[in-house]
Design a protein around this motif. Structure first.
Motif, PDB file in Angstrom:
ATOM      1  N   ASP A   1       0.895  -1.260   0.104  1.00  0.00           N
ATOM      2  CA  ASP A   1      -0.052   0.112  -0.093  1.00  0.00           C
ATOM      3  C   ASP A   1       0.990   1.100   0.057  1.00  0.00           C
ATOM      4  O   ASP A   1       1.989   1.150   0.279  1.00  0.00           O
ATOM      5  N   PRO A   2       0.368   2.446  -0.254  1.00  0.00           N
ATOM      6  CA  PRO A   2       0.912   3.658  -0.518  1.00  0.00           C
ATOM      7  C   PRO A   2       1.205   4.061   0.942  1.00  0.00           C
ATOM      8  O   PRO A   2       0.240   3.985   1.730  1.00  0.00           O
TER       9      PRO A   2
ATOM     10  N   ASP B   1       0.159  13.760 -10.194  1.00  0.00           N
ATOM     11  CA  ASP B   1       0.038  13.827  -8.888  1.00  0.00           C
ATOM     12  C   ASP B   1      -0.601  15.090  -8.378  1.00  0.00           C
ATOM     13  O   ASP B   1       0.370  16.071  -8.520  1.00  0.00           O
ATOM     14  N   PRO B   2      -1.627  15.047  -7.575  1.00  0.00           N
ATOM     15  CA  PRO B   2      -1.891  16.648  -6.859  1.00  0.00           C
ATOM     16  C   PRO B   2      -0.853  17.392  -6.388  1.00  0.00           C
ATOM     17  O   PRO B   2      -0.842  18.401  -6.410  1.00  0.00           O
ATOM     18  N   LYS B   3      -0.054  16.485  -5.534  1.00  0.00           N
ATOM     19  CA  LYS B   3       0.867  17.114  -4.527  1.00  0.00           C
ATOM     20  C   LYS B   3       1.797  17.799  -5.503  1.00  0.00           C
ATOM     21  O   LYS B   3       2.585  18.796  -4.918  1.00  0.00           O
ATOM     22  N   PHE B   4       2.073  17.682  -6.814  1.00  0.00           N
ATOM     23  CA  PHE B   4       3.086  18.247  -7.474  1.00  0.00           C
ATOM     24  C   PHE B   4       2.588  19.478  -8.400  1.00  0.00           C
ATOM     25  O   PHE B   4       3.427  19.945  -9.119  1.00  0.00           O
ATOM     26  N   GLN B   5       1.251  19.860  -8.284  1.00  0.00           N
ATOM     27  CA  GLN B   5       0.754  21.159  -8.789  1.00  0.00           C
ATOM     28  C   GLN B   5       1.185  22.318  -8.132  1.00  0.00           C
ATOM     29  O   GLN B   5       1.453  22.093  -6.661  1.00  0.00           O
ATOM     30  N   PRO B   6       1.624  23.215  -8.956  1.00  0.00           N
ATOM     31  CA  PRO B   6       2.057  24.258  -8.203  1.00  0.00           C
ATOM     32  C   PRO B   6       1.338  25.273  -6.836  1.00  0.00           C
ATOM     33  O   PRO B   6       1.784  25.401  -5.725  1.00  0.00           O
ATOM     34  N   GLU B   7      -0.127  24.918  -6.937  1.00  0.00           N
ATOM     35  CA  GLU B   7      -0.774  25.432  -5.905  1.00  0.00           C
ATOM     36  C   GLU B   7      -0.491  24.531  -4.518  1.00  0.00           C
ATOM     37  O   GLU B   7      -0.895  24.997  -3.457  1.00  0.00           O
TER      38      GLU B   7
ATOM     39  N   PRO C   1       7.552   5.500  -0.126  1.00  0.00           N
ATOM     40  CA  PRO C   1       7.980   5.698   1.212  1.00  0.00           C
ATOM     41  C   PRO C   1       8.518   7.141   1.082  1.00  0.00           C
ATOM     42  O   PRO C   1       8.637   7.751   2.034  1.00  0.00           O
ATOM     43  N   LEU C   2       9.121   7.713  -0.218  1.00  0.00           N
ATOM     44  CA  LEU C   2       9.762   8.997  -0.221  1.00  0.00           C
ATOM     45  C   LEU C   2       8.770   9.884  -1.121  1.00  0.00           C
ATOM     46  O   LEU C   2       9.157  10.907  -1.331  1.00  0.00           O
ATOM     47  N   CYS C   3       7.615   9.295  -1.181  1.00  0.00           N
ATOM     48  CA  CYS C   3       6.475  10.148  -1.844  1.00  0.00           C
ATOM     49  C   CYS C   3       6.914  10.822  -3.307  1.00  0.00           C
ATOM     50  O   CYS C   3       6.988  11.885  -3.399  1.00  0.00           O
ATOM     51  N   ARG C   4       7.441   9.821  -3.907  1.00  0.00           N
ATOM     52  CA  ARG C   4       7.802  10.036  -5.623  1.00  0.00           C
ATOM     53  C   ARG C   4       8.835  11.230  -5.315  1.00  0.00           C
ATOM     54  O   ARG C   4       8.705  12.107  -6.275  1.00  0.00           O
ATOM     55  N   GLY C   5       9.637  11.059  -4.397  1.00  0.00           N
ATOM     56  CA  GLY C   5      10.843  11.837  -4.555  1.00  0.00           C
ATOM     57  C   GLY C   5      10.800  13.082  -3.535  1.00  0.00           C
ATOM     58  O   GLY C   5      11.721  14.010  -3.417  1.00  0.00           O
ATOM     59  N   LEU C   6       9.365  13.430  -3.177  1.00  0.00           N
ATOM     60  CA  LEU C   6       9.552  14.668  -2.486  1.00  0.00           C
ATOM     61  C   LEU C   6      10.207  14.567  -1.158  1.00  0.00           C
ATOM     62  O   LEU C   6      11.037  15.687  -0.810  1.00  0.00           O
ATOM     63  N   LEU C   7      10.444  13.247  -0.398  1.00  0.00           N
ATOM     64  CA  LEU C   7      10.930  13.327   0.734  1.00  0.00           C
ATOM     65  C   LEU C   7      12.602  12.955   0.555  1.00  0.00           C
ATOM     66  O   LEU C   7      13.227  12.821   1.501  1.00  0.00           O
ATOM     67  N   THR C   8      13.095  13.286  -0.546  1.00  0.00           N
ATOM     68  CA  THR C   8      14.528  13.135  -0.875  1.00  0.00           C
ATOM     69  C   THR C   8      15.169  14.642  -0.387  1.00  0.00           C
ATOM     70  O   THR C   8      16.675  14.739  -0.066  1.00  0.00           O
ATOM     71  N   GLY C   9      14.327  15.766  -0.431  1.00  0.00           N
ATOM     72  CA  GLY C   9      14.837  16.965  -0.002  1.00  0.00           C
ATOM     73  C   GLY C   9      15.435  17.760  -1.623  1.00  0.00           C
ATOM     74  O   GLY C   9      15.896  18.879  -1.742  1.00  0.00           O
ATOM     75  N   LYS C  10      15.283  17.127  -2.684  1.00  0.00           N
ATOM     76  CA  LYS C  10      15.760  17.602  -3.930  1.00  0.00           C
ATOM     77  C   LYS C  10      14.851  18.198  -4.890  1.00  0.00           C
ATOM     78  O   LYS C  10      15.282  18.633  -5.935  1.00  0.00           O
ATOM     79  N   ILE C  11      13.457  18.379  -4.435  1.00  0.00           N
ATOM     80  CA  ILE C  11      12.609  18.877  -5.217  1.00  0.00           C
ATOM     81  C   ILE C  11      12.207  20.128  -4.599  1.00  0.00           C
ATOM     82  O   ILE C  11      12.014  20.345  -3.318  1.00  0.00           O
ATOM     83  N   THR C  12      12.348  21.293  -5.403  1.00  0.00           N
ATOM     84  CA  THR C  12      12.013  22.537  -5.056  1.00  0.00           C
ATOM     85  C   THR C  12      10.541  23.056  -5.558  1.00  0.00           C
ATOM     86  O   THR C  12      10.012  22.332  -6.288  1.00  0.00           O
ATOM     87  N   ALA C  13       9.888  24.114  -5.155  1.00  0.00           N
ATOM     88  CA  ALA C  13       8.825  24.661  -5.541  1.00  0.00           C
ATOM     89  C   ALA C  13       8.712  24.839  -7.150  1.00  0.00           C
ATOM     90  O   ALA C  13       7.750  24.988  -7.835  1.00  0.00           O
ATOM     91  N   ASP C  14      10.054  25.023  -7.564  1.00  0.00           N
ATOM     92  CA  ASP C  14      10.083  25.387  -9.178  1.00  0.00           C
ATOM     93  C   ASP C  14      10.509  24.228  -9.918  1.00  0.00           C
ATOM     94  O   ASP C  14      10.382  24.219 -11.235  1.00  0.00           O
TER      95      ASP C  14
END
Length: 334
Positions: free
Chosen positions: A184-185, A238-244, A213-226
């Motif tokens: 499961d996710p 993925d709605p999490k990765f939409q700008p808003e 477990p890293l939420c598609r890279g979010l929890l690596t710390g390498k993804i920025t808002a840009d």
């Protein structure tokens, strides 16, 4: 109460002889589909690197590249000496049309064919763990479970699991066949199974394979808002990765990163350790390049203190008051 021994490093899956590492290699990206295409040379090196790092469970599926991930895993494992060969977990129950659009299909005849195909692609005589990828609303669960149990009795499968099933659906499955795992996710941001599947697994002598477990890279710390993602990348859906929404998640990761640093850890190792501390869990570490496997050992051999665990919850509540689940990934019924 968990009925099998769990250490910070290893756990025993019912049906498998030796304990498995609590971090397994996830190979969706290795298949290429929704991850920018395959890179087989790097994929094989990644699998070998994972084994060198101590990982002895690899998770794959036919739909990961429509057979490609399984073929690459089979080739990579075939190159290893017998003493180093890891367990392989695969899945079934997803079919696809000529345009490579997956749909759920757990009919008994489809299951038997998928098992035979996976055996060939993975170059093995027995599948260690076979999981039903998604519940098929048009096929009775009893029929799916019974077909899998027949294959288990025939010696083609060692252990059975499901993925994305509700606890009620698992009850139905277990009337017809033994159930060792649920996949499961599950990560710091996606916690829906915390009060459902995990206690169910503890009660019924099962283990949970946590995907993302890293939420598609979010929890690596390498993804920025840009950060932007190319066409075909899963994260565009993925709605999490939409700008808003992305800015809030990135700010949460920054706070988690500071918390991890205060403990001499990376945010990545903190995120994996958090998953492992929640119960009889195994974190699926997705990678497609050898360098992406480095750091596995940083998440093993320790646990989060109660104080740090509470601080993780506080950070998520502060920055993500309305969490977004992983339901966007669900394929349609046939």
């Amino acid at each position: 109460m968990a009925s099998k021994p769990i250490t910070p490093d290893k756990i025993t899956i019912n049906g498998l002889e030796k304990p498995v590492t609590r971090i397994a290699l996830g190979t969706w990206a290795i298949g290429g589909w929704m991850w920018g295409g395959p890179d087989d040379a790097n994929a094989i090196k990644t699998i070998h690197k994972a084994v060198e790092e101590g990982i002895n469970l690899i998770d794959t599926a036919p739909v990961y590249g429509f057979g490609h991930s399984e073929k690459v895993v089979g080739e990579a494992v075939a190159q290893l000496p017998a003493s180093q060969k890891p367990y392989i977990a695969t899945k079934l129950g997803l079919n696809w049309n000529e345009d490579h659009k997956p749909f759920r299909d757990s009919r008994p005849q489809r299951i038997r064919q998928e098992v035979e195909d996976s055996l060939k692609r993975l170059r093995v005589e027995v599948l260690d763990l076979v999981q039903v990828h998604w519940p098929d609303a048009k096929t009775p669960i009893a029929e799916t479970a019974s077909a899998l149990n027949d294959l288990r009795k025939e010696g083609k499968i060692r252990a059975l699991g499901v993925s994305n099933y509700s606890t009620a659906q698992m009850d139905e499955f277990r009337k017809e066949a033994p159930l060792s795992t649920s996949q499961d996710p599950f990560n710091i941001f996606e916690t829906a199974i915390e009060k459902t599947v995990i206690p169910y697994a503890e009660k019924n002598d099962m283990d949970v394979l946590a995907y993302g477990p890293l939420c598609r890279g979010l929890l690596t710390g390498k993804i920025t808002a840009d950060t932007t993602f190319p066409e075909g990348d899963l994260r565009r859906m993925d709605p999490k990765f939409q700008p808003e929404n992305l800015r809030n998640y990135v700010n949460a990761v920054k706070a988690l990163e500071a918390l991890a640093a205060s403990q001499g850890k990376t945010v990545l190792s903190l995120a994996i350790r958090w998953v492992l501390d929640q119960g009889p869990t195994i974190a699926l570490w997705g990678a497609r390049k050898p360098a992406q496997v480095e750091g596995v050992k940083d998440a093993l051999g320790w646990t989060l203190s109660p104080e740090i665990a509470r601080e993780v919850s506080s950070i998520v509540t502060k920055y993500i008051p309305t969490p977004i689940d992983a339901s966007f990934m669900a394929p349609p019924n046939r």
